[in-house]
Design an enzyme around this catalytic site. Structure first.
Site, PDB file in Angstrom:
ATOM      1  N   ASN A  20       0.802  -1.230   0.000  1.00  0.00           N
ATOM      2  CA  ASN A  20       0.000   0.000   0.000  1.00  0.00           C
ATOM      3  C   ASN A  20       0.834   1.279   0.000  1.00  0.00           C
ATOM      4  O   ASN A  20       0.478   2.261  -0.639  1.00  0.00           O
ATOM      5  CB  ASN A  20      -1.012  -0.008   1.153  1.00  0.00           C
ATOM      6  CG  ASN A  20      -0.362  -0.121   2.500  1.00  0.00           C
ATOM      7  OD1 ASN A  20       0.660  -0.786   2.666  1.00  0.00           O
ATOM      8  ND2 ASN A  20      -0.939   0.539   3.485  1.00  0.00           N
ATOM      9  N   GLU A  67       3.797  -4.983  12.280  1.00  0.00           N
ATOM     10  CA  GLU A  67       2.788  -3.918  12.124  1.00  0.00           C
ATOM     11  C   GLU A  67       1.675  -4.515  11.266  1.00  0.00           C
ATOM     12  O   GLU A  67       1.879  -4.788  10.083  1.00  0.00           O
ATOM     13  CB  GLU A  67       3.415  -2.693  11.453  1.00  0.00           C
ATOM     14  CG  GLU A  67       4.487  -2.056  12.331  1.00  0.00           C
ATOM     15  CD  GLU A  67       5.201  -0.872  11.685  1.00  0.00           C
ATOM     16  OE1 GLU A  67       6.220  -0.435  12.238  1.00  0.00           O
ATOM     17  OE2 GLU A  67       4.751  -0.407  10.628  1.00  0.00           O
ATOM     18  N   CYS A 110      -3.264   1.374   6.545  1.00  0.00           N
ATOM     19  CA  CYS A 110      -3.601   0.569   7.718  1.00  0.00           C
ATOM     20  C   CYS A 110      -4.195   1.431   8.831  1.00  0.00           C
ATOM     21  O   CYS A 110      -4.958   0.955   9.651  1.00  0.00           O
ATOM     22  CB  CYS A 110      -2.369  -0.150   8.229  1.00  0.00           C
ATOM     23  SG  CYS A 110      -1.078   0.990   8.706  1.00  0.00           S
ATOM     24  N   GLU A 117       7.997   0.535  16.766  1.00  0.00           N
ATOM     25  CA  GLU A 117       9.146   1.067  16.045  1.00  0.00           C
ATOM     26  C   GLU A 117       9.006   2.583  16.002  1.00  0.00           C
ATOM     27  O   GLU A 117       7.954   3.135  16.308  1.00  0.00           O
ATOM     28  CB  GLU A 117       9.229   0.457  14.644  1.00  0.00           C
ATOM     29  CG  GLU A 117       9.437  -1.062  14.687  1.00  0.00           C
ATOM     30  CD  GLU A 117       9.968  -1.655  13.381  1.00  0.00           C
ATOM     31  OE1 GLU A 117      10.636  -0.949  12.615  1.00  0.00           O
ATOM     32  OE2 GLU A 117       9.698  -2.852  13.141  1.00  0.00           O
TER      33      GLU A 117
HETATM   34  P1  NAD Z   1      -0.072  -9.342   3.224  1.00  0.00           P
HETATM   35  O1  NAD Z   1      -0.009  -9.814   4.629  1.00  0.00           O
HETATM   36  O2  NAD Z   1      -0.933 -10.076   2.271  1.00  0.00           O
HETATM   37  O3  NAD Z   1       1.378  -9.359   2.560  1.00  0.00           O
HETATM   38  C1  NAD Z   1       2.457  -8.652   3.122  1.00  0.00           C
HETATM   39  C2  NAD Z   1       3.747  -9.316   2.718  1.00  0.00           C
HETATM   40  O4  NAD Z   1       3.836 -10.602   3.331  1.00  0.00           O
HETATM   41  C3  NAD Z   1       3.902  -9.549   1.223  1.00  0.00           C
HETATM   42  O5  NAD Z   1       5.232  -9.229   0.863  1.00  0.00           O
HETATM   43  C4  NAD Z   1       3.630 -11.046   1.090  1.00  0.00           C
HETATM   44  O6  NAD Z   1       4.234 -11.641  -0.029  1.00  0.00           O
HETATM   45  C5  NAD Z   1       4.236 -11.568   2.372  1.00  0.00           C
HETATM   46  N1  NAD Z   1       3.781 -12.875   2.821  1.00  0.00           N
HETATM   47  C6  NAD Z   1       2.550 -13.422   2.717  1.00  0.00           C
HETATM   48  N2  NAD Z   1       2.520 -14.639   3.298  1.00  0.00           N
HETATM   49  C7  NAD Z   1       3.761 -14.876   3.796  1.00  0.00           C
HETATM   50  C8  NAD Z   1       4.369 -15.956   4.512  1.00  0.00           C
HETATM   51  N3  NAD Z   1       3.679 -17.054   4.853  1.00  0.00           N
HETATM   52  N4  NAD Z   1       5.676 -15.849   4.847  1.00  0.00           N
HETATM   53  C9  NAD Z   1       6.385 -14.753   4.531  1.00  0.00           C
HETATM   54  N5  NAD Z   1       5.866 -13.708   3.845  1.00  0.00           N
HETATM   55  C10 NAD Z   1       4.567 -13.757   3.497  1.00  0.00           C
HETATM   56  O7  NAD Z   1      -0.458  -7.802   3.309  1.00  0.00           O
HETATM   57  P2  NAD Z   1      -0.774  -6.809   2.101  1.00  0.00           P
HETATM   58  O8  NAD Z   1      -2.049  -7.266   1.472  1.00  0.00           O
HETATM   59  O9  NAD Z   1       0.441  -6.661   1.265  1.00  0.00           O
HETATM   60  O10 NAD Z   1      -1.012  -5.425   2.872  1.00  0.00           O
HETATM   61  C11 NAD Z   1      -2.256  -5.056   3.402  1.00  0.00           C
HETATM   62  C12 NAD Z   1      -2.335  -5.401   4.866  1.00  0.00           C
HETATM   63  O11 NAD Z   1      -1.224  -4.842   5.536  1.00  0.00           O
HETATM   64  C13 NAD Z   1      -3.540  -4.831   5.555  1.00  0.00           C
HETATM   65  O12 NAD Z   1      -4.041  -5.777   6.470  1.00  0.00           O
HETATM   66  C14 NAD Z   1      -2.992  -3.640   6.321  1.00  0.00           C
HETATM   67  O13 NAD Z   1      -3.723  -3.247   7.441  1.00  0.00           O
HETATM   68  C15 NAD Z   1      -1.655  -4.140   6.693  1.00  0.00           C
HETATM   69  N6  NAD Z   1      -0.746  -3.013   6.946  1.00  0.00           N
HETATM   70  C16 NAD Z   1      -0.433  -2.718   8.249  1.00  0.00           C
HETATM   71  C17 NAD Z   1       0.390  -1.626   8.515  1.00  0.00           C
HETATM   72  C18 NAD Z   1       0.745  -1.214   9.924  1.00  0.00           C
HETATM   73  O14 NAD Z   1       1.600  -0.345  10.078  1.00  0.00           O
HETATM   74  N7  NAD Z   1       0.136  -1.774  10.944  1.00  0.00           N
HETATM   75  C19 NAD Z   1       0.881  -0.873   7.463  1.00  0.00           C
HETATM   76  C20 NAD Z   1       0.528  -1.214   6.159  1.00  0.00           C
HETATM   77  C21 NAD Z   1      -0.294  -2.311   5.912  1.00  0.00           C
HETATM   78  O1  6OD Z   2       4.077   6.303   9.030  1.00  0.00           O
HETATM   79  C1  6OD Z   2       4.586   5.207   9.303  1.00  0.00           C
HETATM   80  O2  6OD Z   2       5.713   5.110   9.802  1.00  0.00           O
HETATM   81  C2  6OD Z   2       3.836   3.996   9.029  1.00  0.00           C
HETATM   82  N1  6OD Z   2       4.423   2.833   9.420  1.00  0.00           N
HETATM   83  C3  6OD Z   2       2.634   4.068   8.418  1.00  0.00           C
HETATM   84  C4  6OD Z   2       1.814   2.949   8.144  1.00  0.00           C
HETATM   85  C5  6OD Z   2       0.773   3.084   7.307  1.00  0.00           C
HETATM   86  C6  6OD Z   2      -0.053   1.963   6.968  1.00  0.00           C
HETATM   87  O3  6OD Z   2      -0.576   1.790   5.910  1.00  0.00           O
END
Ligand code: NAD
Ligand code: 6OD
Length: 499
Positions: free
Chosen positions: A168, A267, A301, A480
């Site tokens: 994202n 995260e 997120c 972090e």
């Molecule tokens: P995702 O979990 O599908 O994938 C993230 C990464 O993990 C990708 O690189 C994927 O290839 C890898 N991956 C998947 N399965 C794996 C495994 N078994 N072992 C190792 N790697 C693996 O997430 P996404 O769809 O790319 O992103 C969207 C999600 O991320 C949403 O749920 C969002 O809330 C979350 N997100 C959280 C934050 C935060 O800061 N808390 C920030 C951004 C996104």
């Molecule tokens: O601003 C940041 O450092 C951070 N980790 C943002 C996360 C955004 C999620 O989509």
């Protein structure tokens, strides 16, 4: 930094991706690859090689060798100066990063040029500064029997860090982990999202240009299970795993990390609330919620998919947010008027549209949106959805409880502060919240009762990179940001010297 009066075309970024291992770009030897699609029109950007166990092993081995060799031998000042140079080079190549990020994600230049790319540079600069200025604790042991000693803490790099990042905010979220990892003296192997491989690859060119030793920064492409993500997180020479992504992916990675007892920093997902009190500044609350629910096409997120509004201003708030949403302009990234792009992929669109259907099936009132927009020309093939507002759902509705990660929100009225807090805390997630009120006492009171890692008052996504960032409940493990990153990216040893 470019001022972007002359905007580069995203077309300049169309290319095949490559792994970056031990300072060299390679297609690897698996012979496997996939097509990278642009979500604007579903066109093929290029091919991405899929790493197998051998490529992952080569990357991790190179990272270990750099740690034991040239990278480990640098002084802190040499290391952090080099990372400041990385930040400057990202800025020098601003337009290349901008075009690549917008081609991969479809997001508007306005978004990426204000948020994604500058933060990519800032993540290196800020952690370089932080690490230059850290101190550790000292204790003098002074006992009556003369067992006197000086104790002091030493922070050493943790080792080879696996960085698994999402699609994202690809550059922002990847560098948010690579920056502190390298500043603390670790080396990294990055597995970027399969949806957005371009900017992680481009960063390899930057590393070579500024003279970062080979093996310090490595990139392997692939998927999760039974692919590069799993091979990397299971590799025995990986000392720590930092991951941003979905909560259920975090559960899978945690199992993989259990072998060899590797530490994790997570995260994860969110279903974040916004609480809008009747004593708020309504203009600011509407403008802030328009951003918090719809920025980056709702794929943040920290975004607020659940909006709770105090009853006296409920109708006015809904009407004004509706007007704001209907003013969003969907279009190509380079168009200055564009304020919203597509979702990241056709697959993600299927998921989001399934929630649009579920909302109607569950009895929602669709205030605006709810479908697929008519897009002109080639854009008709892209991953577009209408920004959407619902009202009228019960608290148990799926749409109110599950993370959708699209440009949509549900708005519900509340009557008391206690009720608002109870509703806000009523999910398994605990990432972020936004509170809108002009009452200072209420702001402090409510912020103290929300079970979230980050609570914004009268703002949203206002980031000070020195502060702790992370989620509670199922939204994350660890914090972090600033000195908090040192907890994960370093090992703290105590040295005890008998005096
Ligand atoms: P995702 O979990 O599908 O994938 C993230 C990464 O993990 C990708 O690189 C994927 O290839 C890898 N991956 C998947 N399965 C794996 C495994 N078994 N072992 C190792 N790697 C693996 O997430 P996404 O769809 O790319 O992103 C969207 C999600 O991320 C949403 O749920 C969002 O809330 C979350 N997100 C959280 C934050 C935060 O800061 N808390 C920030 C951004 C996104
Ligand atoms: O601003 C940041 O450092 C951070 N980790 C943002 C996360 C955004 C999620 O989509």
């Amino acid at each position: 930094m470019s001022t972007h009066t002359a905007r580069p075309s995203i077309e300049s970024a169309r290319r095949d991706a490559a792994h970056f291992i031990d300072g060299a770009f390679t297609q690897g030897a698996t012979g496997k690859s996939w097509e990278n699609h642009c979500p604007l029109d579903n066109s093929v950007i290029g091919h991405v090689p899929e790493a197998g166990k051998a490529e992952v092993d080569a990357a991790v081995t190179a990272a270990r060798a750099a740690l034991d060799g040239p990278w480990g031998e640098l002084t802190v000042a040499q290391r952090t100066d080099m990372l400041a140079a990385v930040a400057n080079e990202i800025t020098n190549r601003f337009d290349d990063f901008l075009a690549a990020e917008c081609l991969d994600t479809g997001k508007p230049y306005g978004t990426a040029s204000h948020i994604d790319i500058p933060r990519g540079a800032a993540n290196f600069k800020m952690f370089a500064e932080t690490v230059k200025n850290i101190s550790t604790e000292t204790f003098i042991l002074d006992t009556p029997d003369g067992a006197n000693a000086l104790n002091y803490g030493l922070r050493r790099p943790k080792g080879v860090i696996a960085v698994i990042s999402p699609w994202n905010l690809p550059l922002l979220l990847m560098t948010w982990k690579v920056g502190p990892a390298l500043a603390c003296g670790n080396t990294v192997v990055v597995k970027p999202s399969e949806e957005t491989p371009l900017t992680a690859t481009l960063l390899g060119e930057v590393m070579n240009k500024v003279g970062v030793p080979k093996g310090v920064y490595n990139v392997v492409h692939g998927f999760g299970p039974n692919s590069a993500g799993e091979f990397l997180t299971q590799h025995p020479l990986v000392n720590g795993i930092t991951f941003t992504g979905e909560t259920r992916t975090g559960e899978a990675i945690m199992k993989q990390a259990a072998v060899g007892l590797r530490q994790v920093s997570f995260e994860l997902g969110g279903k974040n609330p916004a609480l809008v009190f009747a004593d708020c500044d309504l203009d600011k609350a509407v403008e802030g919620t328009l951003r918090s629910a719809f920025a980056n096409c709702g794929q943040v997120c920290l975004g607020t998919e659940r909006i709770y509004v105090e009853r006296p201003i409920f109708e006015a708030f809904v009407a004004r947010l509706k007007a704001g949403v209907e003013g969003l302009r969907l279009g190509r990234p380079e168009e200055p008027s564009t304020t919203m792009g597509p979702l990241v992929s056709m697959e993600h669109r299927e998921k989001v549209l399934s929630y649009y259907k579920a909302a109607v099936d569950e009895g929602a009132t669709v205030v605006t949106g709810g479908g697929v927009p008519d897009m002109p020309g080639d854009l008709a093939q892209g991953a577009w959805v209408e920004p959407t507002i619902w009202t009228g759902l019960g608290d148990d509705a799926r749409v109110v409880n599950e993370e959708i990660f699209g440009p949509c929100c549900h708005i519900r009225p509340f009557d008391t502060e206690e009720e608002a807090i109870r509703l806000a805390n009523s999910t398994r997630y605990g990432l972020a919240a936004a509170v809108w009120t002009e009452n200072l006492a209420r702001a402090h009171r409510v912020a103290g009762k929300l079970d979230v890692g980050i609570c914004w008052v009268n703002s949203w996504f206002l980031r000070d990179l020195r502060t702790a960032f992370g989620g509670s409940k199922q939204s994350g493990i660890g914090r972090e940001g600033g000195v908090h990153s040192l907890e994960f990216y370093t090992e703290l040893s105590n040295v005890c010297i008998k005096l």
